[in-house]
Design a protein around this motif. Structure first.
Motif: not given
Length: 696
Positions: A335-339, A355-364
């Motif tokens: 859900y963190a992708k929403a932020y 490592l979780a590879d859930i779509g959160i880009e490192d730059k964010d």
């Protein structure tokens, strides 16, 4: 074990219900026979029992409401049986004496329903579209609440106001003189009618607040004057307020004008002492007042169903700050992708998201540390007193009920048993507030652990602090309660609280912090040093317990990450079913911990290492893990957090400027001004973070 503790209470409840039905039966039979002594006694006792249960066991009577045998039905039945009895008793004329009594009784019930209708209108009129705290609301003409028995306690109102009528009617039955029934009914009618009229005065302009539209206009005006820049958004259940409370001190110290945005009315009073303005928007439509305000960004300490509603406001930037970090999957929720950004304490959380590879880009992902950990005192060596204080703070079972989430079920009793067996240990047990909310077995184990601790205290003795310690604690509690405005009269309602909790006087944050520290000091001083403690209230806070403890025993949770800021020894219970090697490899926060199996056989060696630091094999590992989890100590976490807030606010400014440029009219001057605004916002957004930290 738990069933044995609950059995007496259930027996009492069942006895009370059976007694009520027995009295109804006795009232009916004695009215038909008729047998006046039993009839009079059963009628009076039936009402007395109902009133007693209404004040002492309201939850029990709510069960009767579920089968449509609520208070109105019960009282109507009692009064009907009284009238039946009067018809059967010789010496009372049905037409000449009982008819006026019946008509007066019907008038009493008509007034009861009228009073209830007025109560509904008053409650609706006193329910505002928003709720505020720490904001001067005097312009809204708020007023004190009416008496609870009139406005919100219709069951107690009906029963209490029926007492004169019932007494009068049973006296008539006993004496065959209708005079007493008339007097009793007259008193009840006057009480109910007078109460309804008095309650109706709250609908007059002098006691009535402004309408919803005027309230929202007032809020827009206040927002324009206050000019908020950063807000913390929170929505949750009754036990989740701690997730927001841990960020209050950080929020109050940020540059700009902070704000707290809530969604549930009850949550306004769940938020701890703070001088930050609080606004609760129960409905989505009212919340969109923020769209036209100066607010730039929102901080989110938890994911909630209503979070998606505020994400619709395009002018705001959003950062997920979480309410704690651990190695559990919940600390890297998709859900963190929403932020717009995800703020974490240190490199460990950044690695966890990748490592979780859930779509959160490192730059964010932005590392900001944990600014609220500053009250935690650092490690000062081995225990110096007669007792080694051990804090056992297990987490809860989680939404999925995985047995590896909490040690309470599989290991809790073993851990506590080993600790209680050491005469030089003082145990402080602080379970998670949501323990047992998903898995009843966890709640049952929690109760057994508390029973073990209480029983162990009966086998200990020693000197206790004198009465002056208790007096000091009471004085400190009163001083803190006075600052936090948590003490209200019994009849207070939401509007009255809003009126009383207006703009705070002076620097309340500093005063509250000082009063809280004084209360915590008085609290621990009021307890014997040899006595085990069970801490389940919101005070003392977990960090205060940290400062008392020499050793922490917990689970894989954010408690461990926070504890590491002290660099004191800690242990983690392994109830996951994994081997110790796999457990350490799978959960980095365990890297510097002693791992306890469910049997907790390693407890003596663990306590020995705490008391003799030369046997502590994890001291250096704790220092390294602390920086990996929480980031560097320089610059301070609060400085980094504030810099991140300023940077995200700059992005919000840039986005607004671009939006205004797109909506430009053809007026050249406006185009030039918008272009300048975009350039300025983008320049602020591109500023060197190092320079921002240095200036901060």
């Amino acid at each position: 074990m738990p069933s044995a503790g609950l059995a007496p209470r259930r027996v009492v409840q069942l006895t009370a219900l059976l007694s009520m039905f027995a009295l109804f039966t006795a009232q009916l039979v004695s009215a038909l026979v008729p047998y006046v002594p039993v009839f009079v006694a059963a009628s009076a006792a039936n009402l007395a029992l109902d009133i007693y249960l209404q004040y002492k066991q309201p939850g029990l009577l709510s069960l009767l409401g579920k089968i449509r045998f609520d208070v109105t039905v019960r009282q109507l039945l009692r009064d009907m049986l009284v009238l039946v009895g009067l018809l059967r008793i010789d010496g009372i004329e049905p037409l000449a004496e009982q008819s006026p009594l019946t008509i007066t009784l019907l008038a009493f019930y008509a007034l009861h329903f009228f009073c209830q209708a007025v109560a509904v209108m008053v409650r609706r009129a006193r329910t505002l579209p928003i709720v505020t705290r720490n904001i001067d609301s005097s312009a809204l003409h708020l007023s004190s609440a009416p008496p609870r028995i009139l406005a919100r306690q219709q069951a107690r109102r009906l029963l209490t106001f029926s007492v004169p009528a019932t007494l009068g009617l049973v006296l008539t039955a006993a004496t065959t003189d209708a005079y007493w029934g008339g007097i009793g009914l007259g008193v009840s009618v006057v009480m109910m009618g007078g109460g309804a009229v008095y309650l109706a005065t709250w609908m007059l302009p002098k006691k009535r607040a402004k309408n919803d539209q005027a309230v929202m206009e007032w809020l827009d005006k206040w927002l324009a004057e206050y000019q908020p820049t950063v807000a913390m958004y929170f929505s949750g259940g009754t036990t989740s307020a701690y997730q927001a409370n841990m960020w209050l001190s950080t929020l109050s110290q940020l540059d700009g004008n902070p704000l707290i945005v809530l969604r549930e009315r009850f949550m306004v009073q769940k938020i701890d002492s703070t001088d930050v303005p609080i606004i609760c928007f129960p409905k989505v439509a009212t919340m969109f007042s923020l769209e036209t305000s100066t607010l730039k960004m929102m901080l989110h300490p938890a994911n909630a169903a209503k979070t998606s509603q505020v994400l619709r406001i395009p002018s705001l930037k959003h950062a997920f700050i979480n309410h704690g970090e651990s190695d559990k999957l919940s600390s890297c929720n998709p859900y963190a992708k929403a932020y717009d950004e995800v703020w974490v304490a240190g490199p460990a959380a950044r690695d966890r998201y990748q490592l979780a590879d859930i779509g959160i880009e490192d730059k964010d992902v932005v590392e900001v540390g944990r600014p609220q950990l500053s009250p935690i005192r650092p490690y000062a060596g081995a225990p110096t007193g007669a007792f080694t204080t051990v804090l056992y703070a297990p987490t809860w079972e989680g939404w999925d009920g995985n047995p590896g989430n909490t040690s309470v079920v599989l290991a809790g009793e073993n851990i506590v048993r080993h600790l209680l067996a050491d005469p030089a240990v003082r145990l402080v047990y602080k379970p998670h507030p949501m323990t047992g909310s998903q898995n009843p077995a966890a709640g049952a184990a929690n109760e057994r652990i508390k029973a073990m601790i209480r029983e162990a205290n009966t086998r200990r003795s020693g000197a206790r602090p004198g009465p002056e310690a208790a007096a000091e604690l009471t004085a400190r509690a009163d001083a803190l309660n006075l600052l936090t405005a948590k003490k209200f009269r019994k009849s207070v309602d939401e509007m009255e609280r809003m009126m009383l909790q207006g703009a705070p006087d002076g620097d309340s944050r500093a005063a509250i912090a000082e009063a809280t520290a004084a209360w915590e000091s008085a609290y621990w001083a009021s307890l014997p040093e040899w006595e085990h403690q069970i801490v389940t209230e919101s005070r003392p806070a977990i960090f205060s317990c940290f400062n008392q403890a020499d050793l922490l025993i917990s689970d894989v949770s954010s408690v461990v990450s926070d504890w590491l800021s002290s660099e004191k020894p800690y242990a983690v219970a392994n109830t996951s079913g994994l081997s110790e090697a796999d457990f350490r490899a799978g959960f980095p926060t365990v890297r510097a911990a002693t791992v306890l199996a469910p049997e907790a056989h390693g407890m003596p060696a663990l306590l020995d290492a705490v008391r003799n630091p030369e046997k502590d094999a994890y001291a250096e590992a704790r220092a390294e893990l602390k920086e990996h989890l929480l980031g560097p100590s320089d610059p301070p976490s609060l400085v980094r957090f504030n810099a991140a807030a300023l940077a995200l606010s700059a992005k919000s400014d840039a986005r607004r400027a671009r939006a205004e440029a797109r909506q430009e009219t053809t007026i050249p001057g406006q185009r030039e001004e918008s272009a300048e605004a975009v350039d300025a916002a983008e320049a602020a957004m591109d500023a060197d973070p190092a320079e921002e930290l240095e200036s901060a």
